[in-house]
Design a protein around this motif. Sequence first.
Motif, mmCIF file in Angstrom:
data_model
loop_
_atom_site.group_PDB
_atom_site.id
_atom_site.type_symbol
_atom_site.label_atom_id
_atom_site.label_comp_id
_atom_site.label_asym_id
_atom_site.label_seq_id
_atom_site.Cartn_x
_atom_site.Cartn_y
_atom_site.Cartn_z
ATOM 1 N N ASN A 1 -6.170 3.148 -8.165
ATOM 2 C CA ASN A 1 -7.154 3.530 -9.177
ATOM 3 C C ASN A 1 -8.245 4.416 -8.587
ATOM 4 O OD1 ASN A 1 -5.667 1.946 -10.933
ATOM 5 N ND2 ASN A 1 -7.042 0.191 -10.801
ATOM 6 N N HIS B 1 -1.707 1.173 -17.372
ATOM 7 C CA HIS B 1 -1.209 -0.203 -17.279
ATOM 8 C C HIS B 1 -0.215 -0.431 -18.413
ATOM 9 C CE1 HIS B 1 -0.962 -4.519 -17.269
ATOM 10 N NE2 HIS B 1 -1.658 -4.638 -18.387
ATOM 11 N N ASN C 1 2.573 1.456 -3.654
ATOM 12 C CA ASN C 1 1.685 1.437 -4.816
ATOM 13 C C ASN C 1 0.501 2.396 -4.726
ATOM 14 O OD1 ASN C 1 3.109 -0.619 -6.241
ATOM 15 N ND2 ASN C 1 2.236 -2.147 -4.864
ATOM 16 N N ASN D 1 -10.870 -9.422 -12.231
ATOM 17 C CA ASN D 1 -10.200 -10.427 -11.400
ATOM 18 C C ASN D 1 -10.921 -11.771 -11.484
ATOM 19 O OD1 ASN D 1 -8.866 -11.924 -9.484
ATOM 20 N ND2 ASN D 1 -9.290 -10.550 -7.774
ATOM 21 N N GLY E 1 -5.319 -4.747 -10.856
ATOM 22 C CA GLY E 1 -5.993 -3.920 -9.878
ATOM 23 C C GLY E 1 -7.458 -3.692 -10.202
ATOM 24 N N SER E 2 -7.913 -4.221 -11.327
ATOM 25 C CA SER E 2 -9.319 -4.107 -11.703
ATOM 26 C C SER E 2 -10.134 -5.165 -10.970
ATOM 27 C CB SER E 2 -9.482 -4.276 -13.218
ATOM 28 O OG SER E 2 -10.837 -4.493 -13.563
ATOM 29 N N TYR F 1 0.821 -1.205 0.000
ATOM 30 C CA TYR F 1 0.000 0.000 0.000
ATOM 31 C C TYR F 1 0.857 1.257 0.000
ATOM 32 C CZ TYR F 1 -4.696 -1.964 0.487
ATOM 33 O OH TYR F 1 -5.885 -2.595 0.250
ATOM 34 N N LYS G 1 -3.181 -1.655 -5.949
ATOM 35 C CA LYS G 1 -3.415 -1.027 -7.253
ATOM 36 C C LYS G 1 -4.872 -0.617 -7.411
ATOM 37 C CE LYS G 1 0.711 -1.086 -9.128
ATOM 38 N NZ LYS G 1 1.419 0.181 -9.416
ATOM 39 N N ALA G 2 -5.791 -1.404 -6.847
ATOM 40 C CA ALA G 2 -7.194 -0.990 -6.852
ATOM 41 C C ALA G 2 -7.359 0.309 -6.065
ATOM 42 C CB ALA G 2 -8.072 -2.095 -6.270
ATOM 43 N N SER H 1 -0.293 1.861 -12.982
ATOM 44 C CA SER H 1 -1.164 0.938 -12.269
ATOM 45 C C SER H 1 -0.999 -0.439 -12.900
ATOM 46 C CB SER H 1 -2.620 1.422 -12.323
ATOM 47 O OG SER H 1 -3.429 0.624 -11.475
ATOM 48 N N TYR I 1 -0.847 -6.727 -3.776
ATOM 49 C CA TYR I 1 -0.597 -5.958 -4.996
ATOM 50 C C TYR I 1 -1.911 -5.557 -5.655
ATOM 51 C CZ TYR I 1 1.590 -4.698 -9.466
ATOM 52 O OH TYR I 1 2.016 -4.027 -10.579
ATOM 53 N N ARG I 2 -2.826 -6.528 -5.784
ATOM 54 C CA ARG I 2 -4.126 -6.227 -6.398
ATOM 55 C C ARG I 2 -4.858 -5.134 -5.617
ATOM 56 N NH1 ARG I 2 -6.444 -9.720 -10.171
ATOM 57 N NH2 ARG I 2 -5.528 -11.810 -10.411
#
Length: 234
Positions: free
Chosen positions: A155, A178, A103, A139, A134-135, A100, A151-152, A130, A147-148
Amino acid sequence: MTRRTAIIIGASGGIGRAMADMLEQEDNFDQVVRLSRQTDSPVPLDLTSEDSIISAALWLKEQNIEPSLVFIATGLLHSADKGPEKSMRELDTDWMLENYQINAVGPALVAKHFLPLMSKEGIIRFAALSARVGSVSDNRLGGWYGYRAAKAALNMIIRNLSIEWARKNKRSIIVALHPGTVDTGLSKPFQGNVPPGKLFDPERAALQLLDVLEGLKPVDSGKIFAWDGEEIRP
């Protein structure tokens, strides 16, 4: 006439270095300022230290630099002894917080101190690296929790920034990008399953991202775009 300045944060990394080089070669900016933790940075900038971000912003102000482009080319996916979690059994508080910090929190603090340096008139561009993973809607595999999620979070921060800053400059463009899978240290352990032609060298990645960024309009602010210009759903 105001000098057009591009600032690359994380300019010592693969994508950041290539992007700074590309901008200098294309000669569309009067100057390109490379900021990083390294000693060759004009002023050290560490995303884990708000004090260093404040110092970098003050240095830019002292130099009368009003950037028209700020690009954050940083990211954390693994370290010497930690990698993305394959399952919830591997969840670790310190590792998630580090994800966190680098990123999401770091880029947010850069925006806090660097956006006020940018013009309130005319088009400005503020972008951060990004990742498609992170979407939330994209997913389908799970895993990579820290990480996910980070990045979310990034966003969402980008979306928030775009809404707030549009009140000050309606022609601002604030986006997440991305880059695809790029042949850098960040992706090294995970390149085995990359389809042929989809592992980009840093120079190609930088050119693709700059082309996407150049083609965006203020109506695109707050969105996430892939290296090929495709909009990624949050």
